[in-house]
Motif scaffolding. Structure first.
Motif, PDB file in Angstrom:
ATOM      1  N   UNK A   1       0.829  -1.212   0.000  1.00  0.00           N
ATOM      2  CA  UNK A   1       0.000   0.000   0.000  1.00  0.00           C
ATOM      3  C   UNK A   1       0.858   1.254   0.000  1.00  0.00           C
ATOM      4  N   UNK A   2       2.058   1.187   0.573  1.00  0.00           N
ATOM      5  CA  UNK A   2       2.961   2.346   0.524  1.00  0.00           C
ATOM      6  C   UNK A   2       3.402   2.631  -0.917  1.00  0.00           C
ATOM      7  N   UNK A   3       3.581   1.577  -1.695  1.00  0.00           N
ATOM      8  CA  UNK A   3       3.918   1.768  -3.108  1.00  0.00           C
ATOM      9  C   UNK A   3       2.741   2.408  -3.852  1.00  0.00           C
ATOM     10  N   UNK A   4       1.526   1.996  -3.505  1.00  0.00           N
ATOM     11  CA  UNK A   4       0.341   2.590  -4.126  1.00  0.00           C
ATOM     12  C   UNK A   4       0.217   4.065  -3.743  1.00  0.00           C
ATOM     13  N   UNK A   5       0.520   4.378  -2.485  1.00  0.00           N
ATOM     14  CA  UNK A   5       0.486   5.772  -2.032  1.00  0.00           C
ATOM     15  C   UNK A   5       1.502   6.601  -2.789  1.00  0.00           C
ATOM     16  N   UNK A   6       2.689   6.055  -2.964  1.00  0.00           N
ATOM     17  CA  UNK A   6       3.736   6.773  -3.697  1.00  0.00           C
ATOM     18  C   UNK A   6       3.308   7.052  -5.134  1.00  0.00           C
ATOM     19  N   UNK A   7       2.702   6.050  -5.765  1.00  0.00           N
ATOM     20  CA  UNK A   7       2.255   6.202  -7.143  1.00  0.00           C
ATOM     21  C   UNK A   7       1.139   7.240  -7.251  1.00  0.00           C
ATOM     22  N   UNK A   8       0.160   7.175  -6.341  1.00  0.00           N
ATOM     23  CA  UNK A   8      -0.956   8.124  -6.383  1.00  0.00           C
ATOM     24  C   UNK A   8      -0.487   9.541  -6.036  1.00  0.00           C
TER      25      UNK A   8
ATOM     26  N   UNK B   1      -9.081  12.318  -2.780  1.00  0.00           N
ATOM     27  CA  UNK B   1      -9.878  11.310  -2.086  1.00  0.00           C
ATOM     28  C   UNK B   1      -9.264   9.917  -2.215  1.00  0.00           C
ATOM     29  N   UNK B   2      -8.763   9.608  -3.406  1.00  0.00           N
ATOM     30  CA  UNK B   2      -8.123   8.305  -3.614  1.00  0.00           C
ATOM     31  C   UNK B   2      -6.892   8.161  -2.722  1.00  0.00           C
ATOM     32  N   UNK B   3      -6.139   9.244  -2.617  1.00  0.00           N
ATOM     33  CA  UNK B   3      -4.934   9.211  -1.789  1.00  0.00           C
ATOM     34  C   UNK B   3      -5.292   9.070  -0.307  1.00  0.00           C
ATOM     35  N   UNK B   4      -6.292   9.821   0.129  1.00  0.00           N
ATOM     36  CA  UNK B   4      -6.714   9.734   1.529  1.00  0.00           C
ATOM     37  C   UNK B   4      -7.254   8.345   1.876  1.00  0.00           C
ATOM     38  N   UNK B   5      -7.904   7.703   0.925  1.00  0.00           N
ATOM     39  CA  UNK B   5      -8.410   6.346   1.141  1.00  0.00           C
ATOM     40  C   UNK B   5      -7.248   5.379   1.372  1.00  0.00           C
ATOM     41  N   UNK B   6      -6.200   5.532   0.585  1.00  0.00           N
ATOM     42  CA  UNK B   6      -5.022   4.673   0.752  1.00  0.00           C
ATOM     43  C   UNK B   6      -4.377   4.904   2.117  1.00  0.00           C
TER      44      UNK B   6
ATOM     45  N   UNK C   1      -5.916   5.838   4.805  1.00  0.00           N
ATOM     46  CA  UNK C   1      -6.799   5.226   5.801  1.00  0.00           C
ATOM     47  C   UNK C   1      -6.557   3.723   5.889  1.00  0.00           C
ATOM     48  N   UNK C   2      -6.390   3.085   4.725  1.00  0.00           N
ATOM     49  CA  UNK C   2      -6.103   1.651   4.706  1.00  0.00           C
ATOM     50  C   UNK C   2      -4.765   1.365   5.372  1.00  0.00           C
ATOM     51  N   UNK C   3      -3.803   2.233   5.136  1.00  0.00           N
ATOM     52  CA  UNK C   3      -2.490   2.056   5.750  1.00  0.00           C
ATOM     53  C   UNK C   3      -2.586   2.190   7.271  1.00  0.00           C
ATOM     54  N   UNK C   4      -3.382   3.153   7.736  1.00  0.00           N
ATOM     55  CA  UNK C   4      -3.542   3.354   9.173  1.00  0.00           C
ATOM     56  C   UNK C   4      -4.092   2.100   9.846  1.00  0.00           C
ATOM     57  N   UNK C   5      -5.088   1.478   9.226  1.00  0.00           N
ATOM     58  CA  UNK C   5      -5.680   0.260   9.781  1.00  0.00           C
ATOM     59  C   UNK C   5      -4.636  -0.850   9.857  1.00  0.00           C
ATOM     60  N   UNK C   6      -3.867  -1.012   8.771  1.00  0.00           N
ATOM     61  CA  UNK C   6      -2.832  -2.048   8.758  1.00  0.00           C
ATOM     62  C   UNK C   6      -1.747  -1.779   9.787  1.00  0.00           C
ATOM     63  N   UNK C   7      -1.372  -0.500   9.948  1.00  0.00           N
ATOM     64  CA  UNK C   7      -0.343  -0.164  10.929  1.00  0.00           C
ATOM     65  C   UNK C   7      -0.830  -0.453  12.344  1.00  0.00           C
ATOM     66  N   UNK C   8      -2.106  -0.214  12.615  1.00  0.00           N
ATOM     67  CA  UNK C   8      -2.674  -0.526  13.928  1.00  0.00           C
ATOM     68  C   UNK C   8      -2.635  -2.035  14.167  1.00  0.00           C
TER      69      UNK C   8
ATOM     70  N   UNK D   1      -0.154   7.913  14.168  1.00  0.00           N
ATOM     71  CA  UNK D   1       0.560   9.177  13.930  1.00  0.00           C
ATOM     72  C   UNK D   1       1.456   9.109  12.713  1.00  0.00           C
ATOM     73  N   UNK D   2       1.800   7.883  12.304  1.00  0.00           N
ATOM     74  CA  UNK D   2       2.700   7.722  11.180  1.00  0.00           C
ATOM     75  C   UNK D   2       1.964   7.851   9.848  1.00  0.00           C
ATOM     76  N   UNK D   3       0.653   7.869   9.893  1.00  0.00           N
ATOM     77  CA  UNK D   3      -0.121   7.767   8.651  1.00  0.00           C
ATOM     78  C   UNK D   3      -0.945   9.004   8.370  1.00  0.00           C
ATOM     79  N   UNK D   4      -0.474  10.163   8.802  1.00  0.00           N
ATOM     80  CA  UNK D   4      -1.201  11.403   8.520  1.00  0.00           C
ATOM     81  C   UNK D   4      -1.136  11.673   7.028  1.00  0.00           C
ATOM     82  N   UNK D   5      -2.254  11.827   6.355  1.00  0.00           N
ATOM     83  CA  UNK D   5      -2.225  12.038   4.913  1.00  0.00           C
ATOM     84  C   UNK D   5      -1.616  13.363   4.527  1.00  0.00           C
ATOM     85  N   UNK D   6      -1.069  13.381   3.331  1.00  0.00           N
ATOM     86  CA  UNK D   6      -0.480  14.623   2.825  1.00  0.00           C
ATOM     87  C   UNK D   6      -1.555  15.673   2.588  1.00  0.00           C
ATOM     88  N   UNK D   7      -2.765  15.235   2.348  1.00  0.00           N
ATOM     89  CA  UNK D   7      -3.896  16.133   2.101  1.00  0.00           C
ATOM     90  C   UNK D   7      -4.926  15.882   3.173  1.00  0.00           C
TER      91      UNK D   7
END
Length: 410
Positions: free
Chosen positions: A179-186, A239-244, A246-253, A402-408
């Motif tokens: 998902x981090x790779x997807x975030x980087x791409x988006x 919105x697509x980026x923020x969704x990613x 959110x998914x990352x935050x759940x996985x990190x938890x 705290x590690x998953x604050x979105x850029x937007x």
């Protein structure tokens, strides 16, 4: 007269993701060192190795603090010196003055890039030392195991259960990496779109030339008179980026919950092994190395960030201050000044974030390694357990979200 609209600047728009990741990573390193110290202090050779690595980390934190302090100072200099001079240069039609101060700012930034590069190399060496220490402790563990012909069945069962947990943790870590790779791409897709939009608008292009924070630029797009199609596409990508995120935050938890379970059950095993005279497995040091690598990665991102700023200022100089005429129209002069003033607000906030990051390293350097001044072998079983419970409770409070604050921000 053209006016750039007032921007609403939130913390998320001016704090690159890597800044928000510093606190949990640095906290985990010191707390995991503390757990290792509680487990290994009874074994003199292991305790000596661990103490040396922990003290090296403490020294690296001190150097990291100095680098972040320099970032804060340079950000403040951009606000107090460069930006006012640029506005004055445009108002006075003085291209040479603007060029002079842009080059001075680029010199400041080049110094930061050099300093960050040096500290990154030191983290690389230190991480290898921690890895070597882990290997040395594992070797010592094997020596102590050889003293026993056979481990008791309870210890074996606990080891097998821990291995299953670690495999589950690896599965989650792989998902996070994906998902981090997807975030980087988006993020790259959003940045490309933003740059295309700002290149077609004079006010936005000036603002974007001195503000490397995509979140702040996105807000400026919404607040300016761009077409509805532009705003809609920007919002969709956002919105697509923020969704990613959110998914990352759940996985990190999920990852952190499982890590805490492994730490807790690993400590039970460690106490059993200590009772048998066996050096406990240095799992905590492996986690220390992981988070040190995270901090190193954060500093690499910090270097890339300043390299981007260096490039932006170079483009601004080449495209805006190449002619003696500079900007002729009063309306364009005001547009330039308004954009720079808005950029000043963003950089002022970023300076505050650098100050907070400096404080993180400062606090860790002063307080987090005081446990090295005590001797766990002199603790009663009850006191040892109380100290362990205290450290584990502190680890639980380190919020991976705290590690998953979105850029937007929404």
């Amino acid at each position: 007269m053209a006016q750039s609209k007032e921007l609403i600047v939130s913390q998320e728009t001016v704090a690159p993701d890597f800044i928000t990741e510093l606190l949990p990573s640095s906290q985990r390193v010191s707390l995991l060192y503390h757990l290792s110290y509680l487990c290994l202090a009874e074994f003199p050779k292991c305790e000596k190795l661990l103490r040396a690595r922990a003290l090296e980390t403490r020294m690296l934190y001190s150097s990291s603090e100095a680098v972040l302090l320099k970032c804060m100072g340079t950000s403040q200099n951009l606000v107090s010196t460069l930006f006012p001079r640029l506005i004055s240069a445009v108002q006075k039609n003085n291209a040479s003055m603007a060029t002079k101060y842009l080059e001075k700012a680029r010199t400041w930034i080049t110094d930061i890039i050099r300093d960050v590069h040096q500290i990154v190399e030191r983290y690389d060496i230190h991480n290898k030392d921690v890895n070597a220490t882990t290997s040395d402790i594992i070797t010592e563990k094997r020596h102590t195991e050889q003293k026993l012909k056979e481990l008791n069945n309870e210890v074996k069962a606990m080891e097998e259960a821990l291995e299953i947990l670690k495999k589950n943790l690896k599965t989650i870590a792989d998902s996070i990496e994906t998902i981090e790779k997807q975030i980087q791409s988006k993020s790259s897709e959003l940045e490309k779109h933003v740059r295309e939009v700002t290149s077609k608008d004079k006010g936005l292009s000036i603002f974007a030339a001195v503000v490397p924070f995509i979140g702040a630029i996105v807000k400026s797009i919404y607040d300016s008179a761009t077409g509805p199609g532009v705003a809609a596409k920007t919002k969709a990508l956002e919105n697509e980026l923020n969704k990613l995120y959110s998914e990352k935050t759940i996985l990190k938890q999920q990852e952190w919950t499982l890590q805490l379970k492994i730490i807790d059950e690993g400590m039970v095993l460690a106490k059993k092994e200590k009772d048998l005279g066996i050096v406990p497995n240095p799992d905590h040091l492996g986690e220390v190395q992981r988070y040190l690598s995270k901090i190193q990665s954060i500093l690499i991102q910090l270097k890339s960030f300043w390299e981007k700023v260096l490039s932006l200022l170079g483009v601004l100089k080449d495209k805006t201050f190449v002619d003696e005429d500079l900007i002729d129209e009063p309306e364009e002069k005001e547009l330039f000044a308004s954009s720079i003033r808005e950029a000043t607000k963003v950089w002022d906030d970023f300076s505050c974030f650098c100050g907070k990051a400096t404080g993180i390293f400062q606090q860790q350097n002063k307080e987090a390694y005081k446990f090295l001044e005590s001797d766990p072998t002199k603790l009663s079983k009850e006191a040892w357990q109380l100290e362990y419970d205290s450290v584990l409770e502190q680890l639980k409070k380190v919020n991976p979200g705290n590690e998953c604050v979105p850029a937007i921000s929404e």
